[in-house]
Design a protein around this motif. Structure first.
Motif, PDB file in Angstrom:
ATOM      1  N   THR A 335       0.825  -1.218   0.000  1.00 56.59           N
ATOM      2  CA  THR A 335       0.000   0.000   0.000  1.00 56.59           C
ATOM      3  C   THR A 335       0.852   1.259   0.000  1.00 56.59           C
ATOM      4  OG1 THR A 335      -1.745  -1.180   1.175  1.00 56.59           O
ATOM      5  CG2 THR A 335      -1.833   1.223   1.224  1.00 56.59           C
ATOM      6  N   ASN A 336       2.047   1.201   0.571  1.00 58.57           N
ATOM      7  CA  ASN A 336       2.896   2.386   0.721  1.00 58.57           C
ATOM      8  C   ASN A 336       3.977   2.486  -0.347  1.00 58.57           C
ATOM      9  OD1 ASN A 336       1.560   3.231   3.119  1.00 58.57           O
ATOM     10  ND2 ASN A 336       2.738   1.717   4.296  1.00 58.57           N
ATOM     11  N   GLN A 337       3.882   1.681  -1.393  1.00 60.98           N
ATOM     12  CA  GLN A 337       4.910   1.746  -2.434  1.00 60.98           C
ATOM     13  C   GLN A 337       4.728   2.979  -3.310  1.00 60.98           C
ATOM     14  OE1 GLN A 337       7.660  -0.453  -2.831  1.00 60.98           O
ATOM     15  NE2 GLN A 337       6.858  -0.863  -0.771  1.00 60.98           N
ATOM     16  N   SER A 338       5.869   3.562  -3.713  1.00 58.92           N
ATOM     17  CA  SER A 338       5.868   4.737  -4.592  1.00 58.92           C
ATOM     18  C   SER A 338       6.675   4.422  -5.840  1.00 58.92           C
ATOM     19  CB  SER A 338       6.466   5.945  -3.870  1.00 58.92           C
ATOM     20  OG  SER A 338       7.798   5.658  -3.457  1.00 58.92           O
ATOM     21  N   VAL A 339       6.677   5.357  -6.777  1.00 58.64           N
ATOM     22  CA  VAL A 339       7.453   5.178  -8.004  1.00 58.64           C
ATOM     23  C   VAL A 339       8.929   5.101  -7.658  1.00 58.64           C
ATOM     24  CG1 VAL A 339       8.040   6.167 -10.242  1.00 58.64           C
ATOM     25  CG2 VAL A 339       5.703   6.362  -9.364  1.00 58.64           C
ATOM     26  N   CYS A 340       9.613   4.114  -8.230  1.00 58.92           N
ATOM     27  CA  CYS A 340      11.029   3.860  -7.911  1.00 58.92           C
ATOM     28  C   CYS A 340      11.930   4.476  -8.979  1.00 58.92           C
ATOM     29  CB  CYS A 340      11.262   2.357  -7.821  1.00 58.92           C
ATOM     30  SG  CYS A 340      12.959   1.874  -7.441  1.00 58.92           S
ATOM     31  N   SER A 341      12.989   5.126  -8.537  1.00 63.50           N
ATOM     32  CA  SER A 341      13.961   5.693  -9.477  1.00 63.50           C
ATOM     33  C   SER A 341      15.010   4.643  -9.822  1.00 63.50           C
ATOM     34  CB  SER A 341      14.640   6.916  -8.875  1.00 63.50           C
ATOM     35  OG  SER A 341      15.469   6.540  -7.790  1.00 63.50           O
ATOM     36  N   LEU A 342      15.698   4.848 -10.937  1.00 66.61           N
ATOM     37  CA  LEU A 342      16.771   3.933 -11.329  1.00 66.61           C
ATOM     38  C   LEU A 342      17.888   3.927 -10.293  1.00 66.61           C
ATOM     39  CD1 LEU A 342      18.160   2.058 -13.357  1.00 66.61           C
ATOM     40  CD2 LEU A 342      19.020   4.099 -14.537  1.00 66.61           C
ATOM     41  N   GLU A 343      18.181   5.077  -9.737  1.00 61.16           N
ATOM     42  CA  GLU A 343      19.251   5.156  -8.741  1.00 61.16           C
ATOM     43  C   GLU A 343      18.925   4.314  -7.512  1.00 61.16           C
ATOM     44  OE1 GLU A 343      21.647   8.579  -6.123  1.00 61.16           O
ATOM     45  OE2 GLU A 343      20.378   9.142  -7.818  1.00 61.16           O
ATOM     46  N   GLN A 344      17.667   4.328  -7.075  1.00 59.23           N
ATOM     47  CA  GLN A 344      17.276   3.511  -5.926  1.00 59.23           C
ATOM     48  C   GLN A 344      17.441   2.017  -6.233  1.00 59.23           C
ATOM     49  OE1 GLN A 344      13.280   5.122  -5.606  1.00 59.23           O
ATOM     50  NE2 GLN A 344      13.790   6.240  -3.720  1.00 59.23           N
ATOM     51  N   LEU A 345      17.074   1.617  -7.424  1.00 63.53           N
ATOM     52  CA  LEU A 345      17.225   0.218  -7.802  1.00 63.53           C
ATOM     53  C   LEU A 345      18.695  -0.180  -7.841  1.00 63.53           C
ATOM     54  CD1 LEU A 345      16.150  -2.489  -8.897  1.00 63.53           C
ATOM     55  CD2 LEU A 345      16.256  -1.492 -11.184  1.00 63.53           C
ATOM     56  N   LEU A 346      19.542   0.680  -8.405  1.00 69.81           N
ATOM     57  CA  LEU A 346      20.960   0.358  -8.514  1.00 69.81           C
ATOM     58  C   LEU A 346      21.619   0.273  -7.140  1.00 69.81           C
ATOM     59  CD1 LEU A 346      21.943   2.590 -11.585  1.00 69.81           C
ATOM     60  CD2 LEU A 346      21.520   0.120 -11.546  1.00 69.81           C
ATOM     61  N   LYS A 347      21.191   1.097  -6.213  1.00 71.52           N
ATOM     62  CA  LYS A 347      21.748   1.023  -4.854  1.00 71.52           C
ATOM     63  C   LYS A 347      21.365  -0.301  -4.192  1.00 71.52           C
ATOM     64  CE  LYS A 347      22.063   5.988  -3.862  1.00 71.52           C
ATOM     65  NZ  LYS A 347      21.575   7.111  -3.016  1.00 71.52           N
TER      66      LYS A 347
END
Length: 585
Positions: A335-347
């Motif tokens: 329920t609390n998920q937001s749009v994810c950036s590429l930088e967040q995924l790479l980290k």
């Protein structure tokens, strides 16, 4: 005056009545016939057979296409703008139609086995025609919109072929009972020859089919390569909203070795994860920005994107029918998920030492980052701190510049080229749809310097076939399913398979010969009488008085069924009607 009462002298034939009644609405005995089937009804029998065969292929296609149901639903979404599971009505109608046509086929075979005339009722004819036209329309529609999916049939036969062959052989062997009965019952030599030739052609064809069945799973167990790595396509989208951090974290729990994502550039140059061109399906943009629902996702800035919820749609829509398996804690996280950036995924990938491959979509020409999209993406990669050896770079545009600015990136191609051409271009990875590489091509890549990854692989049978072929990695939307496949679904040595199909052929041949001999012995001395003729013929050894009584019973039973008057029937049978009545004066 003494009158004869109509008497029924036959045994009840409930099974035969049901067969002829359901098939042709011939519930009464006098409605049935042992005459040859008319040419018109033979034509309908051929149409029924063709419809059954077509529906069988159609049903098999949709059964094996389960691997790509999500892809099909996405195609429908692009056309209609509304997300729904379009496979449900297709599967329901296909199953209903196939069951109905298969039932009619069984009834037709029962008619043939019992020597009954085929006479399909007009309502069934409408049903058969409807099923045939609907299936043809479906085949044409799939061919136009999802033509690449037909490849799933030959690919799946590599997994199911050996076992389908055994099933087909058993079915054709069982049909020998009907064929042998027809040949033994018929008095026409030409008919016997044609039927025997057709049947033997099919049977012998099945006997030699294994010579042409090829499967990578028919191999020596010592030649099996290591288990292919599993890459989480959009994370674990069956367990969490696609392209969100929680989805990739769930994928890590399923022992994936890499992530695959779709990347779009925001209006202010921030690469973020988004598969669709709009935000309508996977966010609450309709609630937050109702006037921007149909705008391209790349025209939102990162600040606006952070205000969107990217998880609630998953709980409401339940796209994979898996929400009921989630715990309350998981539902709260979603329920609390937001749009994810590429930088967040790479980290996240850097922390877990996991490879990342992403498809980068170039912004529209009017977009502020239309020309700087490569540099914006490279900047995000560098800011994340991830080792370049964990990032697979796929865009062909500006590849030479990327090699200079980030020489450590794994150059990956989405275009199918020969291993030699890719190696000369400095490309070490190739990402293709699973139907774009044959077994031989997979083996060629496994012996080269180019590593091959195939997508999207969700079913254990497909994963097993590709494993036996020697693929190094697969991308999957169902890592939780493939995680439970520690070994190919089946693996068989060539000599084991040879023994299996030769044994099956020998058993089939022995059974067929035995059935033909038995039917020949069973039918010897019997003539093609109808039940009435057989009954009267069986009474020839009785006294003439008993025979006359039996004939009278038969005649009056026919009068009771409305066949004709007593006078007519007595005349037809050589009796004087009035000599058999007593007149009391």
């Amino acid at each position: 005056m003494v009158k004869h009462q109509p008497l029924q002298v036959y045994e009840r034939q409930l099974c035969l009545s049901c067969i002829t009644g359901i098939y042709g609405c011939r519930w009464k005995r006098y409605q049935r016939s042992h005459d040859d089937t008319t040419k018109w009804e033979l034509l309908w029998s051929l149409i029924l057979l063709f419809t059954f065969s077509l529906l069988l292929v159609w049903f098999y296609f949709w059964w094996e296409a389960h691997n790509d149901y999500n892809e099909f639903n996405w195609f429908l979404y692009n056309r209609s703008g509304e997300w729904s599971d379009g496979t449900v009505p297709i599967l329901a109608t296909t199953a209903a139609g196939f069951t109905y046509i298969a039932f009619l086929m069984v009834l037709a075979l029962c008619h043939i086995a019992l020597g009954q005339q085929l006479n399909l009722h007009w309502l069934h004819k409408i049903g058969v025609a409807t099923a045939l036209l609907t299936t043809i329309i479906g085949v044409i529609s799939v061919n136009q919109t999802w033509g690449q999916e037909w490849d799933v049939i030959p690919i799946s036969l590599q997994a199911t072929g050996p076992f389908l062959h055994i099933g087909a052989l058993a079915a054709v062997t069982a049909l020998s009972w009907i064929v042998a009965g027809q040949v033994a019952r018929s008095e026409k030599t030409m008919f016997q020859v044609v039927v025997m030739l057709l049947y033997l052609t099919v049977l012998l064809g099945l006997y030699v089919v294994p010579l042409y069945i090829t499967s990578p799973c028919i191999m020596d167990r010592n030649s099996l390569k290591q288990r292919p790595n599993v890459i989480g396509h959009q994370g674990a989208p069956m367990l969490a909203p696609e392209n969100t951090l929680w989805s990739f974290q769930r994928a890590l729990q399923m022992n994936v070795t890499g992530f695959e994502a779709d990347v779009t550039i925001s209006e202010d140059g921030v690469p973020f994860l988004m598969h669709d061109h709009t935000l309508q399906r996977t966010t609450d943009v309709q609630k937050v920005f109702p006037d921007r629902v149909t705008i391209d996702a790349s025209y939102f800035n990162w600040t606006d994107l952070q205000h969107l919820n990217a998880g609630q749609w998953f709980l409401k829509g339940d796209p994979f029918w898996t929400v009921h398996m989630l715990s309350p804690h998981e539902k709260d996280l979603i329920t609390n998920q937001s749009v994810c950036s590429l930088e967040q995924l790479l980290k996240l990938a850097s922390y877990h030492n996991t490879t990342v491959v992403f498809r980068l979509r170039r912004p529209p020409p009017e977009h502020p980052c239309h020309y700087s999209w490569i540099n914006d993406t490279l900047q995000a990669v560098q800011q994340s701190g991830i080792p370049q050896s964990l990032v697979m770079w796929t865009p062909n545009e500006g590849r030479a510049m990327v090699k200079q600015l980030a020489p450590g990136l794994i150059q990956t191609s989405l275009e199918k080229l020969s291993p030699k051409s890719l190696d000369q271009s400095g490309i070490s990875r190739l990402l293709l749809r699973y139907n774009q590489a044959s077994t031989q091509e997979i083996r060629d890549f496994s012996q080269s310097n180019v590593s091959l990854t195939l997508y999207t692989v969700n079913e254990p049978w497909l994963y097993s076939v590709l494993w036996c072929s020697g693929v190094s990695a697969v991308s999957s939307e169902a890592p939780q399913i493939l995680n439970k496949v520690p070994y190919p679904v089946w693996l068989m040595r060539p000599d084991e398979y040879c023994l299996m199909w030769v044994s099956a052929d020998l058993i089939s041949f022995a059974v067929v010969v035995g059935i033909f001999i038995f039917q020949k012995y069973r039918m010897s001395g019997m003539r093609s009488y109808n039940p009435e003729q057989i009954m009267l013929s069986a009474a020839v050894r009785r006294s003439s008085r008993d025979l006359n009584v039996m004939k009278e019973k038969l005649i009056f039973s026919e009068v009771g069924n409305g066949v004709g008057s007593a006078e007519e029937l007595y005349a037809d049978n050589g009796y004087d009607y009035y000599t058999n009545q007593g007149i009391n004066q």
